[in-house]
Design a protein around this motif. Structure first.
Motif, PDB file in Angstrom:
ATOM      1  N   THR A   1       0.121  33.077  87.787  1.00 20.17           N
ATOM      2  CA  THR A   1       1.262  33.415  88.337  1.00 20.17           C
ATOM      3  C   THR A   1       2.542  32.547  87.817  1.00 20.17           C
ATOM      4  OG1 THR A   1       1.270  32.053  90.501  1.00 20.17           O
ATOM      5  CG2 THR A   1       0.530  34.265  90.667  1.00 20.17           C
ATOM      6  N   LEU A   2       3.522  33.177  87.574  1.00 19.90           N
ATOM      7  CA  LEU A   2       4.925  32.715  87.040  1.00 19.90           C
ATOM      8  C   LEU A   2       5.794  32.892  88.060  1.00 19.90           C
ATOM      9  CD1 LEU A   2       6.300  31.401  84.525  1.00 19.90           C
ATOM     10  CD2 LEU A   2       6.499  33.943  83.567  1.00 19.90           C
ATOM     11  N   GLU A   3       6.750  32.029  88.113  1.00 25.10           N
ATOM     12  CA  GLU A   3       7.622  32.100  89.296  1.00 25.10           C
ATOM     13  C   GLU A   3       9.152  32.397  88.695  1.00 25.10           C
ATOM     14  OE1 GLU A   3       7.816  28.652  91.717  1.00 25.10           O
ATOM     15  OE2 GLU A   3       5.782  28.918  92.099  1.00 25.10           O
ATOM     16  N   ILE A   4       9.829  33.541  88.871  1.00 22.20           N
ATOM     17  CA  ILE A   4      10.897  33.788  88.352  1.00 22.20           C
ATOM     18  C   ILE A   4      12.046  34.073  89.147  1.00 22.20           C
ATOM     19  CG2 ILE A   4      12.100  35.589  86.643  1.00 22.20           C
ATOM     20  CD1 ILE A   4       9.356  36.086  85.698  1.00 22.20           C
ATOM     21  N   ALA A   5      13.009  33.227  89.048  1.00 21.35           N
ATOM     22  CA  ALA A   5      14.467  33.243  90.101  1.00 21.35           C
ATOM     23  C   ALA A   5      14.907  34.766  90.096  1.00 21.35           C
ATOM     24  CB  ALA A   5      15.423  32.545  89.673  1.00 21.35           C
ATOM     25  N   PHE A   6      15.353  35.148  91.035  1.00 24.60           N
ATOM     26  CA  PHE A   6      15.958  36.379  91.399  1.00 24.60           C
ATOM     27  C   PHE A   6      16.985  36.745  90.688  1.00 24.60           C
ATOM     28  CE2 PHE A   6      14.822  37.134  96.478  1.00 24.60           C
ATOM     29  CZ  PHE A   6      13.607  37.059  96.094  1.00 24.60           C
ATOM     30  N   GLY A   7      17.076  37.985  90.173  1.00 26.09           N
ATOM     31  CA  GLY A   7      18.229  38.180  89.084  1.00 26.09           C
ATOM     32  C   GLY A   7      17.809  37.775  87.554  1.00 26.09           C
ATOM     33  N   GLN A   8      16.900  36.649  87.306  1.00 24.35           N
ATOM     34  CA  GLN A   8      16.928  36.177  86.004  1.00 24.35           C
ATOM     35  C   GLN A   8      16.200  37.103  85.121  1.00 24.35           C
ATOM     36  OE1 GLN A   8      15.185  32.085  86.015  1.00 24.35           O
ATOM     37  NE2 GLN A   8      16.817  31.374  85.007  1.00 24.35           N
ATOM     38  N   PHE A   9      16.514  36.961  83.970  1.00 23.83           N
ATOM     39  CA  PHE A   9      15.775  38.014  83.011  1.00 23.83           C
ATOM     40  C   PHE A   9      15.821  39.270  83.452  1.00 23.83           C
ATOM     41  CE2 PHE A   9      13.779  33.515  82.966  1.00 23.83           C
ATOM     42  CZ  PHE A   9      14.521  33.166  81.914  1.00 23.83           C
ATOM     43  N   ASN A  10      16.757  39.819  83.956  1.00 20.21           N
ATOM     44  CA  ASN A  10      16.707  41.228  84.575  1.00 20.21           C
ATOM     45  C   ASN A  10      15.386  41.703  85.530  1.00 20.21           C
ATOM     46  OD1 ASN A  10      19.000  41.270  82.934  1.00 20.21           O
ATOM     47  ND2 ASN A  10      17.977  42.451  81.121  1.00 20.21           N
ATOM     48  N   ILE A  11      14.758  40.791  85.867  1.00 22.25           N
ATOM     49  CA  ILE A  11      13.515  41.175  86.490  1.00 22.25           C
ATOM     50  C   ILE A  11      13.525  42.061  87.722  1.00 22.25           C
ATOM     51  CG2 ILE A  11      13.643  39.269  88.069  1.00 22.25           C
ATOM     52  CD1 ILE A  11      10.404  39.167  87.467  1.00 22.25           C
ATOM     53  N   ASP A  12      14.753  41.909  88.580  1.00 22.67           N
ATOM     54  CA  ASP A  12      14.736  42.839  89.655  1.00 22.67           C
ATOM     55  C   ASP A  12      15.966  43.969  89.538  1.00 22.67           C
ATOM     56  OD1 ASP A  12      17.019  40.908  89.900  1.00 22.67           O
ATOM     57  OD2 ASP A  12      15.697  39.885  91.216  1.00 22.67           O
ATOM     58  N   ASP A  13      16.192  44.259  88.267  1.00 26.22           N
ATOM     59  CA  ASP A  13      17.173  45.448  87.704  1.00 26.22           C
ATOM     60  C   ASP A  13      16.504  46.880  88.082  1.00 26.22           C
ATOM     61  OD1 ASP A  13      18.923  43.440  87.316  1.00 26.22           O
ATOM     62  OD2 ASP A  13      19.220  43.933  84.971  1.00 26.22           O
ATOM     63  N   PHE A  14      15.154  46.848  87.522  1.00 26.62           N
ATOM     64  CA  PHE A  14      14.879  48.252  87.865  1.00 26.62           C
ATOM     65  C   PHE A  14      13.024  48.050  87.982  1.00 26.62           C
ATOM     66  CE2 PHE A  14      13.040  52.469  85.581  1.00 26.62           C
ATOM     67  CZ  PHE A  14      13.445  53.169  86.926  1.00 26.62           C
ATOM     68  N   CYS A  15      12.727  48.483  89.125  1.00 26.86           N
ATOM     69  CA  CYS A  15      11.279  48.149  89.592  1.00 26.86           C
ATOM     70  C   CYS A  15      10.607  49.300  90.231  1.00 26.86           C
ATOM     71  CB  CYS A  15      11.165  47.051  90.842  1.00 26.86           C
ATOM     72  SG  CYS A  15      11.608  45.407  90.141  1.00 26.86           S
ATOM     73  N   LEU A  16       9.527  49.524  89.743  1.00 20.11           N
ATOM     74  CA  LEU A  16       8.738  50.814  90.370  1.00 20.11           C
ATOM     75  C   LEU A  16       7.429  50.436  91.032  1.00 20.11           C
ATOM     76  CD1 LEU A  16       8.772  52.720  86.903  1.00 20.11           C
ATOM     77  CD2 LEU A  16      10.251  53.121  88.878  1.00 20.11           C
ATOM     78  N   SER A  17       6.922  51.342  91.875  1.00 22.11           N
ATOM     79  CA  SER A  17       5.706  51.193  92.436  1.00 22.11           C
ATOM     80  C   SER A  17       5.040  52.499  92.417  1.00 22.11           C
ATOM     81  CB  SER A  17       5.571  50.577  93.832  1.00 22.11           C
ATOM     82  OG  SER A  17       6.019  51.520  94.740  1.00 22.11           O
ATOM     83  N   PRO A  18       3.712  52.818  92.244  1.00 22.94           N
ATOM     84  CA  PRO A  18       3.163  54.053  92.425  1.00 22.94           C
ATOM     85  C   PRO A  18       3.257  54.614  93.983  1.00 22.94           C
ATOM     86  CG  PRO A  18       1.268  52.402  92.174  1.00 22.94           C
ATOM     87  CD  PRO A  18       2.575  51.742  92.148  1.00 22.94           C
ATOM     88  N   LYS A  19       3.433  56.039  94.058  1.00 23.84           N
ATOM     89  CA  LYS A  19       3.296  56.211  95.290  1.00 23.84           C
ATOM     90  C   LYS A  19       2.207  56.226  96.126  1.00 23.84           C
ATOM     91  CE  LYS A  19       6.961  59.628  94.508  1.00 23.84           C
ATOM     92  NZ  LYS A  19       7.773  61.017  94.469  1.00 23.84           N
ATOM     93  N   SER A  20       1.049  56.139  95.436  1.00 25.61           N
ATOM     94  CA  SER A  20      -0.218  55.811  96.073  1.00 25.61           C
ATOM     95  C   SER A  20      -0.274  54.236  96.210  1.00 25.61           C
ATOM     96  CB  SER A  20      -1.429  56.271  95.065  1.00 25.61           C
ATOM     97  OG  SER A  20      -1.417  55.564  93.971  1.00 25.61           O
ATOM     98  N   LYS A  21      -1.189  53.953  97.289  1.00 28.03           N
ATOM     99  CA  LYS A  21      -1.237  52.702  97.477  1.00 28.03           C
ATOM    100  C   LYS A  21      -2.215  51.677  96.807  1.00 28.03           C
ATOM    101  CE  LYS A  21       0.020  53.198 102.556  1.00 28.03           C
ATOM    102  NZ  LYS A  21      -0.470  52.969 103.708  1.00 28.03           N
ATOM    103  N   PHE A  22      -2.039  50.446  96.568  1.00 25.19           N
ATOM    104  CA  PHE A  22      -3.102  49.496  96.047  1.00 25.19           C
ATOM    105  C   PHE A  22      -3.397  48.708  97.001  1.00 25.19           C
ATOM    106  CE2 PHE A  22      -0.294  49.780  92.134  1.00 25.19           C
ATOM    107  CZ  PHE A  22      -1.217  50.349  91.267  1.00 25.19           C
ATOM    108  N   GLY A  23      -3.821  49.266  98.329  1.00 25.54           N
ATOM    109  CA  GLY A  23      -4.483  48.494  99.368  1.00 25.54           C
ATOM    110  C   GLY A  23      -5.814  47.827  99.032  1.00 25.54           C
ATOM    111  N   ASP A  24      -6.440  48.393  98.263  1.00 28.79           N
ATOM    112  CA  ASP A  24      -7.862  47.712  97.732  1.00 28.79           C
ATOM    113  C   ASP A  24      -7.878  47.025  96.709  1.00 28.79           C
ATOM    114  OD1 ASP A  24      -7.200  49.919  96.018  1.00 28.79           O
ATOM    115  OD2 ASP A  24      -9.319  50.655  96.232  1.00 28.79           O
ATOM    116  N   VAL A  25      -6.808  46.752  96.032  1.00 28.32           N
ATOM    117  CA  VAL A  25      -6.837  45.624  95.116  1.00 28.32           C
ATOM    118  C   VAL A  25      -6.163  44.232  95.484  1.00 28.32           C
ATOM    119  CG1 VAL A  25      -5.598  45.243  92.905  1.00 28.32           C
ATOM    120  CG2 VAL A  25      -6.187  47.281  93.430  1.00 28.32           C
ATOM    121  N   PRO A  26      -6.900  43.110  95.217  1.00 25.91           N
ATOM    122  CA  PRO A  26      -6.695  41.896  95.759  1.00 25.91           C
ATOM    123  C   PRO A  26      -5.710  41.195  94.897  1.00 25.91           C
ATOM    124  CG  PRO A  26      -8.856  41.785  94.878  1.00 25.91           C
ATOM    125  CD  PRO A  26      -8.450  43.143  94.829  1.00 25.91           C
ATOM    126  N   TRP A  27      -4.511  40.843  95.274  1.00 25.98           N
ATOM    127  CA  TRP A  27      -3.276  40.233  94.431  1.00 25.98           C
ATOM    128  C   TRP A  27      -3.362  38.802  94.342  1.00 25.98           C
ATOM    129  CZ3 TRP A  27      -2.115  43.914  91.353  1.00 25.98           C
ATOM    130  CH2 TRP A  27      -2.293  45.276  91.751  1.00 25.98           C
TER     131      TRP A  27
END
Length: 186
Positions: free
Chosen positions: A83-109
C-alpha cells in the motif's frame, strides 16, 4: 458500467458500502516517485501522466487524512501488493474516481492472515475501537490457524491479522488480540 464520485465523502461512502474505487486522475510526480518504495515498473512509465490507482481505504495521520492505495498491476512474485498512502487532494488522486456498478464483495483488499466472522449482526463494526466477540470452539481453532501460533503468544506479540465479514470478504479491518477468555457455559 461504472459510476463516478465527485467528493471525498462520496468516495469514503463507496469504500465503506461496497469496497475499493479506482482513481483515474492520479498523476505521480518525480519527487513523489523518488520517495516511494514502490517497485519501479509501477511509476516510471507514467510520471507526469494520469495513471489509474486503486483506493482501498483511508486513515488519519499526523499530517491529516490520506488515501490507502494499491497498484492496479498484476502482482508478481518479486513484490506483493503493497500500500501507498497519498494525502487527500495530492497528485489529483480524488479528482475523478470510478467504481464498477457490480460489487467486489468477494475480493480481499487487505493482506492476511484472515479471520472470517459474521459481521452482519454488528453493523457499526467499522467504527469500533475494539471488537469483542464470542466464538465457538471451532471458531477458536480457525483463529489459531489464522495466527499460526498459540493464542496467548498472539496476544503477547500483538500479532496483526485481518478480520473479514464471512459473507463479504471485502469488508475487513486489521486488528490484533488484546485478551482471550474462556467463558464457561452455564
Amino acid at each position: 458500467g461504472s459510476k463516478s464520485f465527485e467528493t471525498i465523502d462520496e468516495i469514503k461512502k463507496e469504500l465503506m458500502d461496497r469496497g475499493p474505487v479506482v482513481s483515474v486522475s492520479f498523476v505521480p510526480t518525480d519527487p513523489m516517485v523518488e520517495k516511494t518504495t514502490y517497485p519501479e515498473p509501477f511509476f516510471n512509465c507514467c510520471i507526469g501522466q494520469e495513471h489509474p490507482i486503486l483506493i482501498v481505504g483511508w486513515k488519519l495521520t499526523e499530517q491529516g487524512e490520506c488515501w490507502i492505495t494499491q497498484p492496479l498491476h498484476k502482482e508478481q512474485q518479486s513484490f506483493k501488493s503493497r500500500t501507498l498512502e497519498i494525502a487527500f487532494g495530492q497528485f489529483n488522486i480524488d479528482d475523478f474516481c470510478l467504481s464498477p456498478k457490480s460489487k467486489f464483495g468477494d475480493v480481499p483488499w487487505q493482506r492476511g492472515p484472515y479471520y472470517d466472522i459474521e459481521l452482519k449482526k454488528s453493523p457499526k463494526w467499522r467504527s469500533w475501537p475494539a471488537i469483542q466477540t464470542e466464538v465457538s470452539s471451532k471458531g477458536l481453532e480457525k483463529l489459531g490457524d489464522c495466527l499460526d501460533q498459540c493464542l496467548y503468544q498472539a496476544v503477547s506479540n500483538k500479532s496483526v491479522f485481518t478480520i473479514r465479514d464471512e459473507v463479504c470478504i471485502a469488508r475487513s479491518k486489521k486488528g490484533y488480540l488484546e485478551e482471550v477468555k474462556w467463558l464457561k457455559e452455564e
